[in-house]
Structures are given as structure tokens and as C-alpha cells.
Design a protein around this motif. Structure first.
Motif, PDB file in Angstrom:
ATOM      1  N   SER A  84       6.931 -15.554   6.495  1.00 17.00           N
ATOM      2  CA  SER A  84       7.442 -16.722   5.788  1.00 17.00           C
ATOM      3  C   SER A  84       7.529 -16.420   4.296  1.00 17.00           C
ATOM      4  CB  SER A  84       6.525 -17.922   6.031  1.00 17.00           C
ATOM      5  OG  SER A  84       6.880 -19.007   5.210  1.00 17.00           O
ATOM      6  N   ASP A  85       8.329 -17.190   3.606  1.00 17.87           N
ATOM      7  CA  ASP A  85       8.452 -17.013   2.155  1.00 17.87           C
ATOM      8  C   ASP A  85       7.208 -17.487   1.414  1.00 17.87           C
ATOM      9  OD1 ASP A  85      10.986 -15.988   2.504  1.00 17.87           O
ATOM     10  OD2 ASP A  85      11.974 -17.930   2.255  1.00 17.87           O
ATOM     11  N   ASN A  86       6.422 -18.347   2.036  1.00 21.02           N
ATOM     12  CA  ASN A  86       5.216 -18.881   1.394  1.00 21.02           C
ATOM     13  C   ASN A  86       4.011 -18.015   1.746  1.00 21.02           C
ATOM     14  OD1 ASN A  86       6.690 -21.115   0.392  1.00 21.02           O
ATOM     15  ND2 ASN A  86       6.480 -22.141   2.369  1.00 21.02           N
ATOM     16  N   THR A 136      -5.639 -20.806   2.269  1.00 20.08           N
ATOM     17  CA  THR A 136      -4.428 -21.614   2.468  1.00 20.08           C
ATOM     18  C   THR A 136      -3.524 -20.864   3.434  1.00 20.08           C
ATOM     19  OG1 THR A 136      -3.242 -20.573   0.607  1.00 20.08           O
ATOM     20  CG2 THR A 136      -4.550 -22.543   0.133  1.00 20.08           C
ATOM     21  N   CYS A 137      -2.972 -21.594   4.373  1.00 20.95           N
ATOM     22  CA  CYS A 137      -2.073 -20.992   5.363  1.00 20.95           C
ATOM     23  C   CYS A 137      -0.999 -22.026   5.694  1.00 20.95           C
ATOM     24  CB  CYS A 137      -2.832 -20.561   6.618  1.00 20.95           C
ATOM     25  SG  CYS A 137      -1.800 -19.813   7.896  1.00 20.95           S
ATOM     26  N   PRO A 138       0.168 -21.960   5.064  1.00 22.04           N
ATOM     27  CA  PRO A 138       1.184 -23.019   5.209  1.00 22.04           C
ATOM     28  C   PRO A 138       1.771 -23.137   6.608  1.00 22.04           C
ATOM     29  CG  PRO A 138       2.068 -21.159   3.966  1.00 22.04           C
ATOM     30  CD  PRO A 138       0.596 -20.912   4.115  1.00 22.04           C
ATOM     31  N   ILE A 360       0.171 -12.659   4.705  1.00 29.42           N
ATOM     32  CA  ILE A 360       1.480 -12.956   5.288  1.00 29.42           C
ATOM     33  C   ILE A 360       1.348 -14.198   6.165  1.00 29.42           C
ATOM     34  CG2 ILE A 360       3.351 -12.119   6.760  1.00 29.42           C
ATOM     35  CD1 ILE A 360       2.507  -9.290   6.090  1.00 29.42           C
ATOM     36  N   ALA A 361       2.207 -15.160   5.917  1.00 25.70           N
ATOM     37  CA  ALA A 361       2.283 -16.349   6.776  1.00 25.70           C
ATOM     38  C   ALA A 361       3.400 -16.120   7.785  1.00 25.70           C
ATOM     39  CB  ALA A 361       2.563 -17.591   5.937  1.00 25.70           C
ATOM     40  N   TRP A 362       3.073 -16.242   9.041  1.00 24.67           N
ATOM     41  CA  TRP A 362       4.036 -15.947  10.100  1.00 24.67           C
ATOM     42  C   TRP A 362       4.659 -17.224  10.630  1.00 24.67           C
ATOM     43  CZ3 TRP A 362       5.105 -10.943  10.545  1.00 24.67           C
ATOM     44  CH2 TRP A 362       4.144 -10.016  10.132  1.00 24.67           C
ATOM     45  N   THR A 363       5.954 -17.140  10.889  1.00 19.43           N
ATOM     46  CA  THR A 363       6.671 -18.252  11.501  1.00 19.43           C
ATOM     47  C   THR A 363       7.542 -17.711  12.619  1.00 19.43           C
ATOM     48  OG1 THR A 363       8.122 -20.139  11.041  1.00 19.43           O
ATOM     49  CG2 THR A 363       8.635 -18.084   9.918  1.00 19.43           C
TER      50      THR A 363
END
Length: 460
Positions: A84-86, A136-138, A360-363
Motif C-alpha cells: 500500500s502507499d501508506n 500503526t497499520c492502516p 509495508i502495509a499490504w492490501t
């Protein structure tokens, strides 16, 4: 399928162009085979591979029914994880210096957040301090590459074999450790003191605390005794962390300590692991201020040393922490949980030196996946169909046969000389009667002297 059906229709005229006369009924078989699989199966049964051309065509018509199911399996929609971008963050620290709520240095006191972390680590029955680390994990699913942080480590050793027992008639009245804690009397007891017994811990500098606990739930029972020696010290931890479904989990992959750094020194505790310890091959210096180290040592020592017990008169413990150690079934795991809780508190304090670790936030992303293996059959069938069509074209040219395919006009114009009536002069009206009569009539497609074509009837 339409091209193959037309090729089979043309194949029937090639069938009658052969030297041997053929049954008139074969006209209907070829016609049915060009329309679908049931007719193709009937043609296969009837011909029994007498001729390769119609046999292959009928076989292709049957297999065409599997074309769509196979083709539907070629393309599927799948999901995959993409960054993810975040970017998510998780706390880490290079410096620990106890501060007040206002951010001011505490000269000789342990700040309230660290006190809470110590008590939480000891009183946490579930022993899951890892889940309390700030992050934090968006997206609810994140991962962090190996990162370093100032931490608290612990190591405990079972020293029950050192317990000395004084017993009479199978009942003990005294349990003790060499130059260490002792238990006397009845009931269950715990005694904890600053004692160095185990040789396994001699090489570790206890920059926070080293203590020994002797516990027995029934002093008179010689088998009911356990002794544990633990060392708690500052270290540099290498961590990996993940968040799945919003639940954080972290693991200390390795730890480095400085055995020359002691809380007894008048200078800060400096921990400088080698470059090889960092995945980025960089030099990082970690620091615990002398004041903070001395304050924590004093606070913990007072609460981890003392005695207590339970008997018929009630229970009394010199501190709540000793009561928690007495009640736990696994003192080593409880001390590990304490170290983790203290580490989380150190990492959560803003040291103004290093920021949080970024991961890295994964989507999930839906994409089209082509399974080429399923395309093998449709591709092979299309190739065979093309070759079959080419073969019919070439054989039509070779045998000098006109392209009539499924035309009914060809029968009307070139089959007028056929005698299709029944020899017994019985009317041939029903389809079953015509089919029965057609089985007995042999026909052949011949070229007339004037250059025309005629479907000629042979003797029955």
C-alpha cells in the motif's frame, strides 16, 4: 464447429466418390453428424474407422462439447497482496532516559509508565506483552523488515539441583541455597535475594538485576521445591514484526549485549553492536543514561527481593511482585514477559534520536490469471480442426469433386435417377421405412459422359 460441420458435409460426397458403392443411409448419417455430437457418435459407431476422414471429423465434433468448459478454466480471477502507499510504523528506540509527564528528566526516580510496564509484565497472567507494542497499520495486514531497537533481555536458569534439604523421617523443615535464600517451617513459601549461584550466568553483566528465587508450595515435602536464578539486562534486539487481522506479533530474532556496561558505573550504559549485527550493515550506538539505569535497578531490587508465604493463618508477602512469582507456574516465562513489557515502554518513549521503523502495509488486488495448461486442449482441438478442414479441401481437389457440402439441391439435381421405391410396391412414407430402405440401396457418385455428375444406384 461450423467449419468442421461443413467439412463433414463435404466428406459425404468424398465418401461416395470412392470406388466402392456406399449405403444410401450414410447420407443421413453424415448429415446428422454435421449438426451435433449425437449424430457424430452415430457416425462413429456406424463407420468404425473405415475411413479416416469422416472418423476424424465426427470425433472432433464430439470433443467440441468440451471446448467451452476447458476454455472457461483458462482465465480465473485471483487476489494477491501488494504494498500500500501508506507505510505502517512500529516504535523503536536508541536511547532510554527516564522523563516525567512534562518531558523533564527524572534524576533518581522511575517514571510512572515504566513502573506500569514492570507491574504489567509481572501481573500479566496471559504473558502476551508482545501484543501491547505501539504501532500503526492502516490496512490491518503489515510487516516490518528486521530492525534494531534498545531492549531489555532476560535469561533464567533452573538451579533446583543446588537446593540443600534438612529432613527428618521424610519430612523437611528447612530448604536452602548455598549462601542464598532459605525456607523454614511449614506451608508454602518464597524467598528471593541477590545471590549469584549459577555459573551459566557468570558471563552476563546484570545491568538491571540478577536475583535468585527459592519456592516451595509445601516446605515439608522434599520433592516440592524449585529454585531459579535470573539475570535481567539491557540489550540491542533485532526484531521482525507482523500484523494480521489487526493483531500485532513480533519476534526477537537475535540479541546483542555489552557485558562491560553496568548500572554501578557513574557513566551512561553504551551498547554498540558490530555492523554485522545490522541488516543494513551500519553502526548504531544505543544508550541508557546512568540515572535511568540506577533508578530502575533500585526500584526492581526492592520489589524482587524479600520473602512471603501461605499457611493456615493466611498469606503475607513482602511485595505484590513476589506473590506473583510465587503463584506463577513458569517463572522463566513470566520474567521474559517482564522484559518484553519493559522493552515496549523503552521503545514507546520518544528518544529524539531515531524515529519509528517503517514497514509495508499490504492490501489485496484482484488480477487476471491465465492458466495455460487448460488452454492445451482447446488449442489442440483447434489445430486438429484446421488440419481436418485442410485435408478435406485437398482431398476434394485431388478427387476432382465439386464443393456441395450440405446442399440439398445437389440431391435434387443429381439424384433423380434413383429408384427408391420398395420392390414389394409397399409405400415408403414413414421415416423408419425410408431409413430401412436406404440401408439396402448402394449408391455411387459418378461423372457422366457429358461432364456432369450423377448419384448412381448400384444393384441391391
Amino acid at each position: 464447429m461450423s467449419a468442421v460441420g461443413s467439412a463433414i458435409s463435404q466428406c459425404k460426397w468424398l465418401w461416395y466418390r470412392q470406388a466402392k458403392p456406399r449405403r444410401l443411409q450414410d447420407l443421413q448419417l453424415f448429415d446428422d453428424a454435421s449438426r451435433g455430437p449425437w449424430g457424430a457418435i452415430q457416425l462413429l459407431i456406424s463407420l468404425r474407422a473405415k475411413s479416416a476422414c469422416p472418423f476424424i471429423g465426427a470425433f472432433v465434433i464430439v470433443l467440441v462439447n468440451l471446448f467451452d468448459p476447458f476454455l472457461q478454466q483458462v482465465v480465473v480471477y485471483k487476489t494477491r497482496s501488494i504494498p500500500s502507499d501508506n507505510a505502517p510504523t512500529i516504535v523503536r528506540s536508541q536511547v532510554y532516559a527516564a522523563r516525567s509527564e512534562e518531558g523533564l528528566p527524572l534524576p533518581s526516580l522511575v517514571d510512572l509508565s515504566m513502573k506500569a510496564a514492570i507491574y504489567n509484565g509481572i501481573f500479566d497472567i496471559k504473558e502476551n506483552a508482545d501484543s501491547g507494542v505501539a504501532h500503526t497499520c492502516p490496512t490491518g495486514r503489515c510487516s516490518w523488515h528486521n530492525f534494531l531497537s534498545l531492549a531489555v533481555c532476560s535469561r533464567c536458569v533452573d538451579i533446583t539441583s543446588y537446593v540443600e534439604r534438612q529432613c527428618t523421617d521424610g519430612k523437611c523443615h528447612s530448604l536452602s541455597l548455598p549462601n542464598g535464600p532459605a525456607l523454614t517451617g511449614l506451608g508454602g513459601q518464597i524467598n528471593s535475594s541477590i545471590t549469584h549461584i549459577s555459573r551459566e550466568l557468570h558471563g552476563i553483566e546484570p545491568s538491571i538485576l540478577r536475583f535468585t528465587s527459592l519456592i516451595s508450595k509445601e516446605v515439608s515435602n522434599p520433592e516440592n521445591a524449585s529454585a531459579t536464578e535470573c539475570s535481567i539486562f539491557y540489550c540491542v534486539g533485532k526484531y521482525a514484526a507482523t500484523v494480521n487481522d489487526g493483531v500485532v506479533s513480533q519476534q526477537m530474532l537475535a540479541a546483542w549485549r555489552n557485558d562491560s556496561a553496568s548500572h554501578k558505573d557513574s557513566s551512561d550504559l553504551i551498547l554498540e553492536p558490530p555492523k554485522s549485527f545490522s541488516d543494513e550493515n551500519e553502526t548504531l550506538v544505543f544508550n541508557v543514561t546512568h540515572v535511568a539505569a540506577a533508578a530502575i535497578n533500585s526500584f526492581i531490587t526492592k520489589r524482587f527481593t524479600g520473602a512471603g508465604g501461605v499457611n493456615n493463618s493466611g498469606s503475607i508477602f513482602s511485595s505484590d511482585i513476589l506473590q506473583a512469582l510465587y503463584d506463577t507456574s513458569n517463572l522463566t516465562k513470566r520474567i521474559d514477559n517482564l522484559a518484553t513489557s519493559m522493552t515496549n515502554n523503552i521503545r514507546e518513549q520518544d528518544d529524539h534520536v531515531c524515529g519509528p521503523a517503517h514497514g509495508i502495509a499490504w492490501t489485496d488486488e484482484t488480477y487476471v490469471h491465465v492458466r495455460w495448461g487448460w488452454f492445451t486442449f482447446p488449442a489442440a482441438l483447434m489445430l486438429v480442426s484446421a488440419l481436418f478442414l485442410l485435408a478435406i479441401i485437398l482431398e476434394t481437389s485431388y478427387r476432382d469433386t465439386l464443393v456441395w457440402k450440405s446442399s440439398n439441391l445437389a440431391l435434387l439435381f443429381h439424384g433423380r435417377g434413383l429408384n427408391l421405391s420398395s420392390p414389394s410396391d409397399q409405400p415408403v412414407s414413414r421415416l423408419s421405412a425410408m431409413t430401412s430402405r436406404a440401408r439396402k440401396i448402394k449408391t455411387e457418385l459418378l461423372e457422366t459422359p457429358d461432364g456432369g455428375w450423377k448419384l448412381t444406384q448400384q444393384g441391391e
